[in-house]
Design an enzyme around this catalytic site. Structure first.
Site, PDB file in Angstrom:
ATOM      1  N   GLY A 199     -11.273   2.401  -2.478  1.00 26.40           N
ATOM      2  CA  GLY A 199     -11.649   2.143  -3.935  1.00 26.40           C
ATOM      3  C   GLY A 199     -10.789   3.136  -4.893  1.00 26.40           C
ATOM      4  O   GLY A 199     -11.205   3.036  -5.904  1.00 26.40           O
ATOM      5  N   GLY A 225      -6.804   1.017  -0.074  1.00 27.20           N
ATOM      6  CA  GLY A 225      -5.883  -0.217   0.135  1.00 27.20           C
ATOM      7  C   GLY A 225      -4.807   0.030  -1.115  1.00 27.20           C
ATOM      8  O   GLY A 225      -3.852   0.341  -0.707  1.00 27.20           O
ATOM      9  N   ARG A 226      -5.449  -0.318  -2.329  1.00 29.08           N
ATOM     10  CA  ARG A 226      -4.408  -0.429  -3.472  1.00 29.08           C
ATOM     11  C   ARG A 226      -3.615   1.185  -3.361  1.00 29.08           C
ATOM     12  O   ARG A 226      -2.444   1.076  -3.925  1.00 29.08           O
ATOM     13  CB  ARG A 226      -4.937  -0.791  -4.622  1.00 29.08           C
ATOM     14  N   CYS A 272      -1.808 -24.409 -16.513  1.00 29.59           N
ATOM     15  CA  CYS A 272      -2.686 -25.176 -17.584  1.00 29.59           C
ATOM     16  C   CYS A 272      -3.973 -24.522 -17.931  1.00 29.59           C
ATOM     17  O   CYS A 272      -4.902 -24.906 -17.447  1.00 29.59           O
ATOM     18  CB  CYS A 272      -2.958 -26.581 -17.046  1.00 29.59           C
ATOM     19  N   TYR A 322      -3.431  -6.875  -3.843  1.00 31.86           N
ATOM     20  CA  TYR A 322      -4.181  -7.830  -4.453  1.00 31.86           C
ATOM     21  C   TYR A 322      -3.360  -9.070  -5.324  1.00 31.86           C
ATOM     22  O   TYR A 322      -4.212  -9.589  -6.103  1.00 31.86           O
ATOM     23  CB  TYR A 322      -5.377  -7.458  -5.118  1.00 31.86           C
TER      24      TYR A 322
HETATM   25  N1  LLP Z   1     -12.871  -0.792   2.375  1.00 31.30           N
HETATM   26  C1  LLP Z   1     -14.066  -1.945   2.109  1.00 31.30           C
HETATM   27  C2  LLP Z   1     -14.773  -2.301   2.850  1.00 31.30           C
HETATM   28  C3  LLP Z   1     -13.406  -2.886   1.102  1.00 31.30           C
HETATM   29  O1  LLP Z   1     -14.284  -3.758   0.933  1.00 31.30           O
HETATM   30  C4  LLP Z   1     -12.220  -2.653   0.153  1.00 31.30           C
HETATM   31  C5  LLP Z   1     -11.882  -3.497  -0.958  1.00 31.30           C
HETATM   32  C6  LLP Z   1     -11.518  -1.511   0.386  1.00 31.30           C
HETATM   33  C7  LLP Z   1     -11.826  -0.605   1.490  1.00 31.30           C
HETATM   34  C8  LLP Z   1     -10.192  -1.318  -0.336  1.00 31.30           C
HETATM   35  O2  LLP Z   1     -10.453  -1.129  -1.585  1.00 31.30           O
HETATM   36  P1  LLP Z   1      -9.069  -0.571  -2.504  1.00 31.30           P
HETATM   37  O3  LLP Z   1      -9.051   0.938  -2.121  1.00 31.30           O
HETATM   38  O4  LLP Z   1      -8.049  -1.315  -2.344  1.00 31.30           O
HETATM   39  O5  LLP Z   1      -9.791  -0.541  -3.855  1.00 31.30           O
HETATM   40  N2  LLP Z   1      -9.452  -7.849  -5.006  1.00 31.30           N
HETATM   41  C9  LLP Z   1     -10.015  -6.788  -5.817  1.00 31.30           C
HETATM   42  C10 LLP Z   1     -10.836  -5.665  -5.314  1.00 31.30           C
HETATM   43  C11 LLP Z   1     -11.886  -6.131  -4.445  1.00 31.30           C
HETATM   44  C12 LLP Z   1     -11.527  -5.304  -2.883  1.00 31.30           C
HETATM   45  C13 LLP Z   1     -12.582  -5.667  -1.877  1.00 31.30           C
HETATM   46  N3  LLP Z   1     -12.557  -4.697  -1.095  1.00 31.30           N
HETATM   47  C14 LLP Z   1      -8.996  -6.463  -6.742  1.00 31.30           C
HETATM   48  O6  LLP Z   1      -7.917  -7.061  -6.924  1.00 31.30           O
HETATM   49  O7  LLP Z   1      -9.153  -5.257  -7.413  1.00 31.30           O
END
Ligand code: LLP
Length: 472
Positions: free
Chosen positions: A277, A322-323, A395, A425
């Site tokens: 996150g 992740g991001r 649309c 994402y």
């Molecule tokens: N670990 C778990 C258990 C997660 O559910 C997630 C993201 C991550 C790690 C990685 O999160 P990051 O470091 O990438 O923020 N699709 C959305 C966010 C939802 C992500 C769900 N889980 C977006 O586009 O911002």
């Protein structure tokens, strides 16, 4: 809400940025380095360059819309997380961007991987990620997915419900194998981000509540299950978080639970996962934290809490960015189709710049109100700045890619626009609304372009349409 991190309201050291139309217009040719992958420059000819290639050459070869990943930057960010979190385990959150090549990069850089479906698991393995370095997430894994995970030998399964614990024990017993498990808990943290991407408050679908007692119940159930090797507690508080305050609460609450479990069972759980996150900058007002800062601050908090709870063994820690790894190395490229001035009020107009993609290749603005930046990538301009809204071709009036950005006033059909921060994402949440074809993902490195995922074709879509009869 003007931006996903609701700046100012919650981050003591960030200030709510003025609306773009109140800000001093920027130089439309300038690039804010923190928003772009590290090999991005504007060449002497005014054309954006990435990975040693001019964007004009990239679009000649792959057309628009397209995602471009700077391989060296992606790898560097993975390495930086690994180095900063030295002594921890770093799991790359594959959902942010996954294909066999990105899985291979992550495996080569020595990180682990978190997957959250059987299909992600299949891709991770096909990319060469060893099963024992994979963690498997999900609030409703199917029996088939759990079986697949057990059979390929994933390192750990993050269990999310009491039902799943029973199910997994049965699957393991039938096969006479043991599997590592973590228990996903909700720490009761109100992470300061968009409601849909916050995951540790009580009223949502993920995890077992610490407050309600289900988290302890889950730990005890795993402890009793003969074939589950309980490794520890897992907490993920949400996404696009800039401050460690949310993690501080999660660390305190998970370690209190860790201690309670120790007191009840005599078992000192060996691990603790604090999730991902970590926020990235999508617009200049964003102030991300470095991996070193996060690691140092989080480790200090864990040590302090352990001391306070008289826990002599500090559990082995892990995180799941992740991001923060995949986001900034990626940009999206679009071609401008139309430019339209729209009257807002007497003497006030907004310039709508329509491009050849939209909410099918980046749903984040429509889904979360996420903000992005943009620049004209195909040339330099001497025209002054014009406040524009970059919109897609779907649309839907909410089909906005960049809500407010200063683009050159001579913006014109045919210009190529680049949007930074599109590595995470975007492709992974792409969809076929209006029968849009998902754009390709290419990587660039040292002047070489490689296709990671090819462009979807109409033939791909029609192949799914069981009633389609070309000659009818
Ligand atoms: N670990 C778990 C258990 C997660 O559910 C997630 C993201 C991550 C790690 C990685 O999160 P990051 O470091 O990438 O923020 N699709 C959305 C966010 C939802 C992500 C769900 N889980 C977006 O586009 O911002």
């Amino acid at each position: 809400m003007t931006h996903m991190h609701v700046a100012g309201a919650i981050h003591a050291d960030t200030v709510t940025p003025a609306p773009k139309w109140l800000q001093t217009p920027v130089d439309v040719n300038a690039l804010d380095p923190k928003l772009w992958s590290r090999t991005v420059t504007r060449g002497a000819d005014g054309v954006l360059r990435v990975g040693g290639l001019a964007v004009s050459e990239i679009v000649d070869r792959v057309e628009t819309p397209a995602y471009v990943i700077d391989e060296l930057d992606f790898r560097a960010r993975a390495r930086e997380f690994r180095a900063a979190f030295d002594g921890w385990d770093v799991f790359y959150a594959a959902k942010s961007f996954l294909c066999t090549t990105s899985a291979r990069w992550i495996a080569e850089e020595g990180l682990n991987m978190d997957v959250c479906s059987g299909n992600e698991l299949t891709v991770a393995l096909a990319g060469g990620m060893p099963a024992e370095r994979i963690g498997f997430h999900g609030n409703n894994k199917t029996v088939a997915e759990l079986t697949q995970a057990v059979e390929v030998g994933v390192g750990r399964i993050i269990v999310d419900s009491l039902t799943e614990i029973e199910r997994l024990q049965e699957i393991c017993a039938e096969r006479q194998v043991r599997v590592g498990v973590m228990v996903r808990v909700t720490a009761g943290v109100e992470a300061h981000t968009h409601e849909y991407i916050a995951t540790a408050h009580e009223d949502q679908k993920f995890g077992l509540s610490i407050t309600g007692g289900q988290a302890l119940e889950g730990l005890l159930a795993c402890h009793r299950a003969p074939d589950l090797d309980l490794r520890g507690i897992h907490s993920h508080i949400g996404s696009q978080i800039f401050e460690v305050a949310g993690f501080e609460v999660a660390i305190r609450r998970t370690l209190e639970l860790h201690k309670e479990f120790l007191d009840r069972t005599g078992v000192d759980l060996p691990e603790l996962d604090l999730g991902g996150g970590f926020g990235i900058p999508y617009i200049s007002a964003d102030r991300p934290r470095s991996a070193e800062y996060l690691a140092g601050a989080m480790e200090a908090l864990v040590r302090r809490e352990c001391r306070g709870l008289e826990l002599t063994n500090v559990p082995r820690l892990s995180v799941e960015p992740g991001r923060a790894i995949s986001g900034t190395p990626g940009m999206a490229l679009y071609r401008v189709g139309t430019v339209k001035m729209v009257d807002l009020a007497e003497g006030v107009q907004r310039c709508y710049v329509s491009v050849d993609g939209g909410m099918s290749d980046n749903i984040r603005p429509a889904l979360y109100g996420a903000e992005y930046s943009a620049t004209v990538a195909s040339r330099r301009s001497d025209a002054g700045p014009l406040l524009c809204r970059v919109v897609g071709k779907h649309c839907e009036s909410g089909d906005i890619l960049v809500r407010d950005e200063f683009l050159p006033a001579d913006i014109t059909p045919g210009d190529v626009i680049a949007v930074p921060g599109a590595g995470a994402y975007s492709r992974s949440m792409a969809n076929n609304y209006n029968h849009a074809l998902k754009p390709p993902v290419v990587s660039v490195r040292d002047g070489e372009l490689t296709t990671l995922i090819r462009r979807e074709t109409m033939a791909d879509l029609l192949a799914l349409d069981a009633g389609y009869a070309p000659d009818a």
